[in-house]
Design a protein around this motif. Structure first.
Motif, short mmCIF file in Angstrom:
data_model
loop_
_atom_site.label_atom_id
_atom_site.label_comp_id
_atom_site.label_asym_id
_atom_site.label_seq_id
_atom_site.Cartn_x
_atom_site.Cartn_y
_atom_site.Cartn_z
N LEU A 201 -34.30 -30.37 -22.30
CA LEU A 201 -33.26 -30.19 -21.29
C LEU A 201 -31.94 -30.57 -21.94
O LEU A 201 -31.84 -31.60 -22.61
CB LEU A 201 -33.55 -31.09 -20.10
CG LEU A 201 -32.58 -31.07 -18.92
CD1 LEU A 201 -32.78 -29.79 -18.11
CD2 LEU A 201 -32.82 -32.29 -18.03
N ALA A 202 -30.90 -29.74 -21.77
CA ALA A 202 -29.61 -30.02 -22.39
C ALA A 202 -28.47 -29.55 -21.51
O ALA A 202 -28.58 -28.53 -20.82
CB ALA A 202 -29.52 -29.35 -23.76
N ILE A 203 -27.38 -30.29 -21.54
CA ILE A 203 -26.16 -29.95 -20.80
C ILE A 203 -25.10 -29.53 -21.80
O ILE A 203 -24.89 -30.17 -22.83
CB ILE A 203 -25.70 -31.15 -19.95
CG1 ILE A 203 -26.72 -31.45 -18.85
CG2 ILE A 203 -24.32 -30.90 -19.35
CD1 ILE A 203 -26.42 -32.69 -18.05
N GLN A 204 -24.40 -28.47 -21.48
CA GLN A 204 -23.45 -27.86 -22.41
C GLN A 204 -22.01 -28.32 -22.18
O GLN A 204 -21.55 -28.40 -21.04
CB GLN A 204 -23.52 -26.34 -22.26
CG GLN A 204 -22.62 -25.56 -23.19
CD GLN A 204 -22.64 -24.08 -22.84
OE1 GLN A 204 -22.08 -23.66 -21.84
NE2 GLN A 204 -23.32 -23.29 -23.67
N ALA A 205 -21.33 -28.64 -23.28
CA ALA A 205 -19.87 -28.76 -23.28
C ALA A 205 -19.36 -27.50 -23.96
O ALA A 205 -19.63 -27.27 -25.14
CB ALA A 205 -19.43 -30.01 -24.05
N HIS A 206 -18.64 -26.67 -23.23
CA HIS A 206 -18.40 -25.29 -23.70
C HIS A 206 -17.22 -25.16 -24.65
O HIS A 206 -17.33 -24.54 -25.71
CB HIS A 206 -18.19 -24.38 -22.49
CG HIS A 206 -18.27 -22.92 -22.81
ND1 HIS A 206 -17.19 -22.20 -23.25
CD2 HIS A 206 -19.31 -22.05 -22.77
CE1 HIS A 206 -17.54 -20.95 -23.45
NE2 HIS A 206 -18.84 -20.84 -23.18
N ASP A 207 -16.06 -25.70 -24.29
CA ASP A 207 -14.87 -25.53 -25.11
C ASP A 207 -13.80 -26.53 -24.68
O ASP A 207 -13.96 -27.24 -23.69
CB ASP A 207 -14.33 -24.10 -25.00
CG ASP A 207 -13.97 -23.74 -23.57
OD1 ASP A 207 -12.88 -24.13 -23.12
OD2 ASP A 207 -14.78 -23.09 -22.88
N LYS A 208 -12.69 -26.57 -25.41
CA LYS A 208 -11.64 -27.57 -25.16
C LYS A 208 -10.92 -27.37 -23.84
O LYS A 208 -10.26 -28.29 -23.34
CB LYS A 208 -10.63 -27.57 -26.30
CG LYS A 208 -9.84 -26.28 -26.46
CD LYS A 208 -8.89 -26.37 -27.63
CE LYS A 208 -8.11 -25.07 -27.81
NZ LYS A 208 -7.27 -24.75 -26.65
N ASP A 209 -11.04 -26.18 -23.26
CA ASP A 209 -10.38 -25.91 -21.98
C ASP A 209 -11.31 -26.08 -20.79
O ASP A 209 -10.92 -25.79 -19.66
CB ASP A 209 -9.80 -24.48 -21.99
CG ASP A 209 -8.72 -24.30 -23.04
OD1 ASP A 209 -7.90 -25.23 -23.20
OD2 ASP A 209 -8.71 -23.25 -23.71
#
Length: 223
Positions: A201-209
């Motif tokens: 199971l993983a949670i995403q940090a997508h981009d700087k914005d």
């Protein structure tokens, strides 16, 4: 972000923090809390760990230096815990124009791009950034109109039982999908499948914005 939206976001988060986490969503029998509200004990980023912090009892994802994923390791320091059949639930708040996702039945990968294995429950309310919005089973079952708005808390639920995947947003089903024997996938997403022995199971940090908050992250294993 406009001053009006910024004020709204601050107000929403401030109000949400006025209630102790334990009162927001009590852990019921067989449900396990995966996030303690204090630190990232039990979690590990595949890269860019600075993209995941705990602020005021909330898990904050902000892809400061490109995409990253935060895996649930539990009590094992060497590899993420694997889940086969389960129910997952959490509460999410999405800032304007932000993107994130919850991956399941995936593998631990050190990559600054999307994960190759498993499925992603999409988090994104802005059709200008992607057509597949919150509640989608990304690249498999699209939701073209977000059922929720930015800067407001909502409930996210995922269930995997055999080959059956259900996603709910605020108790409304957005995905009811059964994986067949030979599901059609685009070549670069050929491993977006359930795994016989389960996955991480993983949670995403997508981009700087993109800034997205999570709380009350809980899971219940199924037979």
């Amino acid at each position: 972000m406009s001053p009006k939206h910024n004020f709204t976001a601050i107000l929403v988060i401030a109000v949400s923090l006025s209630t102790p986490l334990a009162q927001l969503h009590a852990v019921e029998d067989d449900w396990k809390s995966l996030f303690n509200g204090h630190d990232l004990t039990g979690w590990k980023a595949n890269q860019n760990p600075e993209s995941f912090t705990v602020e005021n009892g909330l898990l904050k994802t902000h892809g400061l230096n490109d995409m990253a994923h935060l895996y649930y390791f539990g009590e094992n320091d060497n590899q993420p815990e694997k889940f086969i059949n389960f129910e997952f639930r959490c509460e999410v708040l999405v800032m304007a124009k932000s993107n994130s996702g919850i991956f399941f039945h995936t593998n631990y990968e050190k990559t600054d791009h999307f994960l190759k294995h498993g499925y992603e429950a999409q988090i994104n309310n802005d059709p200008r950034t992607t057509k597949e919005l919150t509640g989608s089973l990304f690249a498999v079952i699209p939701v073209l109109e977000s059922p929720v708005r930015d800067e407001e808390w909502f409930r996210y639920y995922i269930k995997v039982d055999g080959n059956h995947i259900i996603i709910k947003v605020n108790d409304t089903i957005t995905v009811d999908y059964r994986e067949g024997e030979n599901p059609v996938r685009k070549p670069f997403r050929k491993d977006r499948l359930l795994q016989k022995n389960g996955g991480a199971l993983a949670i995403q940090a997508h981009d700087k914005d993109s800034t997205v908050y999570f709380r009350n992250i809980q899971l219940k294993k199924l037979p």
